[in-house]
Enzyme design. Structure first.
Site, short mmCIF file in Angstrom:
data_model
loop_
_atom_site.label_atom_id
_atom_site.label_comp_id
_atom_site.label_asym_id
_atom_site.label_seq_id
_atom_site.Cartn_x
_atom_site.Cartn_y
_atom_site.Cartn_z
N THR A 1 42.72 45.03 -95.02
CA THR A 1 42.22 45.73 -96.36
C THR A 1 40.80 46.20 -96.51
O THR A 1 40.48 46.80 -97.23
CB THR A 1 42.66 44.31 -97.39
OG1 THR A 1 43.97 43.89 -97.32
CG2 THR A 1 42.20 44.97 -98.87
N GLU B 1 49.92 55.57 -105.69
CA GLU B 1 50.91 54.84 -104.52
C GLU B 1 51.09 53.40 -105.39
O GLU B 1 52.39 52.91 -105.26
CB GLU B 1 49.90 54.56 -103.43
CG GLU B 1 50.57 53.85 -102.26
CD GLU B 1 49.61 53.22 -100.97
OE1 GLU B 1 50.13 53.58 -100.14
OE2 GLU B 1 48.49 52.95 -101.44
#
Length: 388
Positions: free
Chosen positions: A133, A246
């Site tokens: 991340t 997304e």
């Protein structure tokens, strides 16, 4: 507020459902077991023009928004295809958004029509072994050498890498230490994948095995400067521009899986007779299914709100992230309850709910974890101090 389904959206649902009838659960179970990409399904959608739904009409697409794309992916997942079906078309439908927004006219003309027709498959290479991340900590580098960049590094969780001609690849063209901001110095390249300088290795994983997820090593891969998306050093900004879309699309896929699981569970609860009556008569079975249905419907409302905001040019970061969190949570609960409703048979592959369960679990991890979404909400919505 309008809650009525538009005629166009209903036509999209009907058309996708009609396609999916020819690809039942048994097809998807076989693709998953055999680690076989669903080419028949993909080609059927491509021939009907659905792959190019969100690509501008000027480049061979239909020019529709994320709402229409989300409906397609929801219906695909809900048919029983789950993530094996949705992931097979997800990147083709919306993965080229950075190119649409920031690519040169030459790049758009060269690649977008091929993506819209289903001919060109593109993967997405961002995540690395030591930079999940924390995208700003990527170590894959691209060094300019005349009219080419030379790429070295390693990516993981690159979906469809085995089957893709190119990859949207995020690289460092300036080190994190030298960049003015940690989010600067990253560049987005549309690089070739099937070359001797690239080694692709599938990752053995729990589910969604019809679509390979890979580790990819780049060893001095040349990428022409004309295959750079936008300006050098601004790749992270271009990447962020597509994240809300997304989130919404992944949420829609999760919603579809949850609905597939509920459908299977309700049918089984009506048909399975124990102690002389259908098990669906028992509140211990029916109530959890009712709760799962309500959670899915509530998640759908946030998905629709987020997609409407995005398609109308409004800020939707909070709504897109919330939609993904809510849908992933609701989908896994629905799939888990479908397993519980089936009892021991839930573990049997012939009933398919174990496949939904495995694939719904993925949605709580990827492409962003539930915890990182909570970080976003607590910091940017509640305005609490940043925790990381």
């Amino acid at each position: 507020m309008e809650f009525e389904t538009t005629e166009e959206h209903q036509l999209i649902r009907d058309a996708i459902q009609k396609v999916c009838v020819d690809f039942p659960d048994e097809y998807w179970s076989a693709c998953d077991s055999e680690h076989r990409f669903p080419w028949d399904f993909y080609n059927t959608l491509a021939e009907a023009g659905w792959i190019g739904i969100a690509i501008p009409e000027a480049y061979g697409g239909s020019g529709r928004g994320v709402t229409e794309a989300s409906i397609i992916l929801e219906e695909v997942a809900a048919s029983g295809a789950a993530m094996n079906g949705a992931s097979g078309i997800h990147l083709s439908i919306f993965g080229m958004h950075p190119v649409v927004q920031h690519g040169s006219e030459e790049m758009k003309q060269k690649y977008l029509p091929r993506v819209a027709s289903g001919d060109l498959h593109v993967a997405f290479g961002v995540t690395e072994p030591d930079a999940g991340t924390d995208t700003t900590s990527i170590k894959t580098t691209a060094v300019r050498d005349g009219d080419h960049y030379v790429v070295r590094g390693r990516k993981v969780w690159t979906t469809k890498a085995l089957d893709c001609e190119r990859v949207l690849l995020l690289v460092r063209t300036e080190s994190k230490e030298k960049a003015a901001k940690r989010t600067e110095g990253m560049t987005l390249l549309l690089a070739e994948l099937q070359r001797p300088e690239v080694k692709i290795s599938p990752i053995d994983k729990v589910g969604r095995n019809a679509v390979a997820t890979c580790e990819v090593v780049y060893d001095d891969l040349p990428v022409h400067v004309t295959d750079r998306v936008g300006e050098e050093g601004k790749g992270f900004r271009y990447l962020l521009g597509g994240l809300n879309a997304e989130r919404i699309l992944v949420a829609s896929e999760a919603l579809g899986i949850g609905r597939a699981a509920i459908r299977r569970a309700v049918n089984y609860a009506n048909e399975r007779v124990v102690f002389g009556r259908p098990i669906g008569m028992n509140q211990g079975v029916s109530f959890p299914l009712g709760e799962a249905k309500m959670r899915l419907d509530a998640a759908e409302l946030m998905i629709r709100k987020a997609s409407w905001l995005l398609d109308n040019g409004e800020p939707c970061g909070a709504e897109a992230n919330m939609a993904k969190w809510l849908a992933a949570d609701a989908a896994f609960q629905a799939a888990d309850q479908a397993m519980q409703t089936h009892g021991g048979f839930g573990y049997a592959r012939e009933f398919h709910v174990e496949r939904y369960w495995r694939e719904a679990r993925l949605m709580r991890i990827a492409p962003i974890s539930q915890e990182m979404i909570l970080n976003y909400v607590t910091e940017h919505v509640l305005e609490l101090p940043r925790s990381y």
